[in-house]
Design a protein around this motif. Sequence first.
Motif, PDB file in Angstrom:
ATOM      1  N   GLY A  29       0.822  -1.207   0.000  1.00  0.00           N
ATOM      2  CA  GLY A  29       0.000   0.000   0.000  1.00  0.00           C
ATOM      3  C   GLY A  29       0.853   1.253   0.000  1.00  0.00           C
ATOM      4  N   PHE A  30       0.397   2.266  -0.724  1.00  0.00           N
ATOM      5  CA  PHE A  30       1.119   3.540  -0.792  1.00  0.00           C
ATOM      6  C   PHE A  30       0.120   4.668  -0.583  1.00  0.00           C
ATOM      7  CE2 PHE A  30       3.332   6.884  -3.527  1.00  0.00           C
ATOM      8  CZ  PHE A  30       4.258   7.214  -2.539  1.00  0.00           C
ATOM      9  N   PHE A  31       0.165   5.268   0.601  1.00  0.00           N
ATOM     10  CA  PHE A  31      -0.755   6.360   0.937  1.00  0.00           C
ATOM     11  C   PHE A  31      -0.107   7.671   0.539  1.00  0.00           C
ATOM     12  CE2 PHE A  31      -2.836   9.421   3.787  1.00  0.00           C
ATOM     13  CZ  PHE A  31      -4.170   9.067   3.618  1.00  0.00           C
ATOM     14  N   TYR A  32      -0.502   8.156  -0.629  1.00  0.00           N
ATOM     15  CA  TYR A  32       0.039   9.426  -1.119  1.00  0.00           C
ATOM     16  C   TYR A  32      -1.141  10.292  -1.564  1.00  0.00           C
ATOM     17  CZ  TYR A  32       2.321  12.958  -3.935  1.00  0.00           C
ATOM     18  OH  TYR A  32       2.719  14.160  -4.461  1.00  0.00           O
ATOM     19  N   ASP A  33      -1.501  11.258  -0.713  1.00  0.00           N
ATOM     20  CA  ASP A  33      -2.695  12.066  -0.960  1.00  0.00           C
ATOM     21  C   ASP A  33      -2.491  13.504  -0.492  1.00  0.00           C
ATOM     22  OD1 ASP A  33      -4.798   9.934  -1.849  1.00  0.00           O
ATOM     23  OD2 ASP A  33      -3.842   9.079  -0.079  1.00  0.00           O
ATOM     24  N   PRO A  34      -1.617  14.257  -1.181  1.00  0.00           N
ATOM     25  CA  PRO A  34      -1.374  15.646  -0.781  1.00  0.00           C
ATOM     26  C   PRO A  34      -2.559  16.563  -1.044  1.00  0.00           C
ATOM     27  CG  PRO A  34      -0.308  15.203  -2.868  1.00  0.00           C
ATOM     28  CD  PRO A  34      -0.839  13.888  -2.376  1.00  0.00           C
ATOM     29  N   ASN A  35      -3.594  16.051  -1.718  1.00  0.00           N
ATOM     30  CA  ASN A  35      -4.795  16.836  -1.982  1.00  0.00           C
ATOM     31  C   ASN A  35      -5.682  16.959  -0.757  1.00  0.00           C
ATOM     32  OD1 ASN A  35      -5.187  13.930  -2.417  1.00  0.00           O
ATOM     33  ND2 ASN A  35      -7.311  14.476  -2.833  1.00  0.00           N
ATOM     34  N   ILE A  36      -5.514  16.092   0.230  1.00  0.00           N
ATOM     35  CA  ILE A  36      -6.415  16.086   1.384  1.00  0.00           C
ATOM     36  C   ILE A  36      -6.156  17.297   2.270  1.00  0.00           C
ATOM     37  CG2 ILE A  36      -7.126  14.829   3.452  1.00  0.00           C
ATOM     38  CD1 ILE A  36      -6.386  12.250   2.017  1.00  0.00           C
ATOM     39  N   HIS A  37      -7.214  17.989   2.599  1.00  0.00           N
ATOM     40  CA  HIS A  37      -7.125  19.206   3.410  1.00  0.00           C
ATOM     41  C   HIS A  37      -8.348  19.289   4.309  1.00  0.00           C
ATOM     42  CE1 HIS A  37      -5.463  23.187   4.210  1.00  0.00           C
ATOM     43  NE2 HIS A  37      -6.697  23.650   4.184  1.00  0.00           N
ATOM     44  N   PRO A  38      -8.181  19.720   5.571  1.00  0.00           N
ATOM     45  CA  PRO A  38      -6.946  20.156   6.210  1.00  0.00           C
ATOM     46  C   PRO A  38      -6.053  18.974   6.601  1.00  0.00           C
ATOM     47  CG  PRO A  38      -8.724  20.223   7.781  1.00  0.00           C
ATOM     48  CD  PRO A  38      -9.351  19.875   6.454  1.00  0.00           C
ATOM     49  N   TYR A  39      -4.897  19.285   7.158  1.00  0.00           N
ATOM     50  CA  TYR A  39      -3.932  18.240   7.497  1.00  0.00           C
ATOM     51  C   TYR A  39      -4.497  17.271   8.537  1.00  0.00           C
ATOM     52  CZ  TYR A  39       0.408  15.953   8.915  1.00  0.00           C
ATOM     53  OH  TYR A  39       1.370  15.021   9.195  1.00  0.00           O
ATOM     54  N   SER A  40      -5.349  17.770   9.428  1.00  0.00           N
ATOM     55  CA  SER A  40      -5.958  16.889  10.431  1.00  0.00           C
ATOM     56  C   SER A  40      -6.813  15.818   9.756  1.00  0.00           C
ATOM     57  CB  SER A  40      -6.798  17.696  11.429  1.00  0.00           C
ATOM     58  OG  SER A  40      -7.741  18.509  10.761  1.00  0.00           O
ATOM     59  N   GLU A  41      -7.488  16.167   8.655  1.00  0.00           N
ATOM     60  CA  GLU A  41      -8.271  15.180   7.903  1.00  0.00           C
ATOM     61  C   GLU A  41      -7.338  14.149   7.270  1.00  0.00           C
ATOM     62  OE1 GLU A  41     -11.591  13.246   6.156  1.00  0.00           O
ATOM     63  OE2 GLU A  41     -11.502  14.765   7.756  1.00  0.00           O
ATOM     64  N   GLN A  50      -4.084   2.789   8.096  1.00  0.00           N
ATOM     65  CA  GLN A  50      -3.093   1.980   8.820  1.00  0.00           C
ATOM     66  C   GLN A  50      -3.770   0.813   9.523  1.00  0.00           C
ATOM     67  OE1 GLN A  50      -1.481   5.191  11.170  1.00  0.00           O
ATOM     68  NE2 GLN A  50       0.382   5.329   9.917  1.00  0.00           N
ATOM     69  N   ARG A  51      -4.883   1.077  10.157  1.00  0.00           N
ATOM     70  CA  ARG A  51      -5.639   0.006  10.821  1.00  0.00           C
ATOM     71  C   ARG A  51      -6.096  -1.039   9.814  1.00  0.00           C
ATOM     72  NH1 ARG A  51     -11.457  -0.476  11.033  1.00  0.00           N
ATOM     73  NH2 ARG A  51     -12.111  -1.926  12.667  1.00  0.00           N
ATOM     74  N   SER A  52      -6.628  -0.567   8.682  1.00  0.00           N
ATOM     75  CA  SER A  52      -7.135  -1.464   7.642  1.00  0.00           C
ATOM     76  C   SER A  52      -6.027  -2.365   7.109  1.00  0.00           C
ATOM     77  CB  SER A  52      -7.752  -0.647   6.503  1.00  0.00           C
ATOM     78  OG  SER A  52      -8.034  -1.458   5.383  1.00  0.00           O
ATOM     79  N   CYS A  53      -4.883  -1.776   6.770  1.00  0.00           N
ATOM     80  CA  CYS A  53      -3.773  -2.563   6.220  1.00  0.00           C
ATOM     81  C   CYS A  53      -3.237  -3.560   7.236  1.00  0.00           C
ATOM     82  CB  CYS A  53      -2.664  -1.634   5.736  1.00  0.00           C
ATOM     83  SG  CYS A  53      -3.059  -0.771   4.188  1.00  0.00           S
ATOM     84  N   ASN A  54      -3.208  -3.175   8.505  1.00  0.00           N
ATOM     85  CA  ASN A  54      -2.771  -4.099   9.549  1.00  0.00           C
ATOM     86  C   ASN A  54      -3.691  -5.315   9.605  1.00  0.00           C
ATOM     87  OD1 ASN A  54      -0.545  -2.630  10.414  1.00  0.00           O
ATOM     88  ND2 ASN A  54      -1.692  -1.488  11.956  1.00  0.00           N
ATOM     89  N   LYS A  55      -4.998  -5.060   9.498  1.00  0.00           N
ATOM     90  CA  LYS A  55      -5.959  -6.167   9.558  1.00  0.00           C
ATOM     91  C   LYS A  55      -5.819  -7.097   8.350  1.00  0.00           C
ATOM     92  CE  LYS A  55     -10.013  -5.664  11.357  1.00  0.00           C
ATOM     93  NZ  LYS A  55     -11.386  -5.296  11.733  1.00  0.00           N
ATOM     94  N   LEU A  56      -5.431  -6.531   7.201  1.00  0.00           N
ATOM     95  CA  LEU A  56      -5.307  -7.320   5.977  1.00  0.00           C
ATOM     96  C   LEU A  56      -3.909  -7.896   5.782  1.00  0.00           C
ATOM     97  CD1 LEU A  56      -7.332  -4.976   3.577  1.00  0.00           C
ATOM     98  CD2 LEU A  56      -8.100  -7.154   4.541  1.00  0.00           C
ATOM     99  N   GLY A  57      -2.988  -7.519   6.651  1.00  0.00           N
ATOM    100  CA  GLY A  57      -1.622  -8.029   6.529  1.00  0.00           C
ATOM    101  C   GLY A  57      -0.865  -7.440   5.353  1.00  0.00           C
ATOM    102  N   ILE A  58      -1.125  -6.179   5.042  1.00  0.00           N
ATOM    103  CA  ILE A  58      -0.494  -5.512   3.897  1.00  0.00           C
ATOM    104  C   ILE A  58       0.430  -4.398   4.394  1.00  0.00           C
ATOM    105  CG2 ILE A  58      -0.944  -4.025   1.895  1.00  0.00           C
ATOM    106  CD1 ILE A  58      -3.494  -5.648   1.427  1.00  0.00           C
ATOM    107  N   GLU A  59       1.649  -4.380   3.903  1.00  0.00           N
ATOM    108  CA  GLU A  59       2.593  -3.324   4.261  1.00  0.00           C
ATOM    109  C   GLU A  59       2.100  -1.989   3.700  1.00  0.00           C
ATOM    110  OE1 GLU A  59       7.302  -2.069   3.588  1.00  0.00           O
ATOM    111  OE2 GLU A  59       6.432  -3.780   2.520  1.00  0.00           O
ATOM    112  N   LEU A  60       2.232  -0.951   4.495  1.00  0.00           N
ATOM    113  CA  LEU A  60       1.791   0.379   4.074  1.00  0.00           C
ATOM    114  C   LEU A  60       2.949   1.361   4.125  1.00  0.00           C
ATOM    115  CD1 LEU A  60      -0.559   2.324   3.309  1.00  0.00           C
ATOM    116  CD2 LEU A  60      -0.791   2.789   5.765  1.00  0.00           C
ATOM    117  N   LEU A  61       3.139   2.075   3.026  1.00  0.00           N
ATOM    118  CA  LEU A  61       4.130   3.144   2.953  1.00  0.00           C
ATOM    119  C   LEU A  61       3.396   4.478   2.865  1.00  0.00           C
ATOM    120  CD1 LEU A  61       6.501   1.555   0.277  1.00  0.00           C
ATOM    121  CD2 LEU A  61       6.652   1.355   2.776  1.00  0.00           C
ATOM    122  N   GLU A  62       3.956   5.499   3.489  1.00  0.00           N
ATOM    123  CA  GLU A  62       3.352   6.828   3.440  1.00  0.00           C
ATOM    124  C   GLU A  62       4.188   7.744   2.557  1.00  0.00           C
ATOM    125  OE1 GLU A  62       2.104  10.634   6.299  1.00  0.00           O
ATOM    126  OE2 GLU A  62       3.132   8.891   7.157  1.00  0.00           O
ATOM    127  N   GLY A  63       3.534   8.399   1.603  1.00  0.00           N
ATOM    128  CA  GLY A  63       4.211   9.359   0.754  1.00  0.00           C
ATOM    129  C   GLY A  63       4.314  10.715   1.436  1.00  0.00           C
TER     130      GLY A  63
END
Length: 360
Positions: A29-41, A50-63
């Motif tokens: 998984g690659f979480f890359y979403d600079p369009n999301i605003h505000p930063y808290s969202e 992160q919770r979802s990927c942990n449950k599915l056993g998938i590695e997650l990278l953050e952009g």
Amino acid sequence: MLVHICCSVDSHFFLQKLQHDYPDEKLTGFFYDPNIHPYSEYQLRLLDVQRSCNKLGIELLEGEYDYENWLQAVRGLEKEPEKGARCEVCFDKRFSVSAEKALTLGEKKITTTLLVSPLKSQEQLKRVGDEFYEKNGVEFIAVDYRSGGGTQDQSRVTKEEQLYRQDYCGCIFGLTMQREQQDRLMDEMFSPISNAILPASIEERIAMYTHRNRLEDENVNYRIVKQKFLNYREFNFKVTLGKKDVLDAYALSYSTLPKKRAQGRIEFDSQNIHYFNRDEIKFITLDYFNRENSTQYKSVKEMIYKPLEMEKELEFRAKINSTSYDLSPIIVLENIPDGKLTINLDSKTYEDVKEKLIII
């Protein structure tokens, strides 16, 4: 296969389907979403992914959250509608970064959970993805998990997994147009100088979903339900004595003035409550507030920057008014003045819905 992820509502169902259809592929998984605003969202959506990927056993990278670069990329397209030219530029930027990430990791295939979102155009996504395949040699896997009852299955999975279900794509421009069409207050953009957690705010959701994760770690059963309530936001507030002497003042939450401005004098007091001669306004001193709430504010200014928790403040308001349904202004001052006062209070109450976590 590198999977660009936009949110858990789209990704959880999408990743489950990919695991079934591509059993020999190692999914990253690659979480890359600079369009999301505000930063808290952005933080809230990342937390749930992160919770979802942990449950599915998938590695997650953050952009990188390079929001300023994203703004530059979509400049001039602010008024474009959903699925329009701005969205295509947004996809283009996210695909390019995802393709570079895939190449760095040695991946030959990429896809995106945006394909399952009903707010996005699959044709548009496929066209952009195919262009990147030609340029970068990274194959875009354009699966269709919407048709054949897919959207209904996705909704079922979202409910079963109790995922965070956002109600806008993430883009500030899309949100602005959406709230204008709905005639709703864009309260996602409110961030008090006090950092207080407001009702139904993104910060309140972050706290709740963080608590949810702890409960899951402890194997505690819970449910997330929705409830209707009367929400409140204060835009600005000022109390002036005479013509220009601005007083340090604090308005308790759910203080409203229909005409946003009132002028008059304090007529009388009773049991530490000082009554204005119009608009049902009441004044109390900081000393009285401290005594009743077991607080030790040294000044009203300190109170403004470090207010009481909302729940406790509302309990105090109800105590003063002997009811939970009063919207009259209750104003805290360090001293009760003798003279003409001008109160400017721009605030709004409105029907809203928020999530609540229940332990079962």
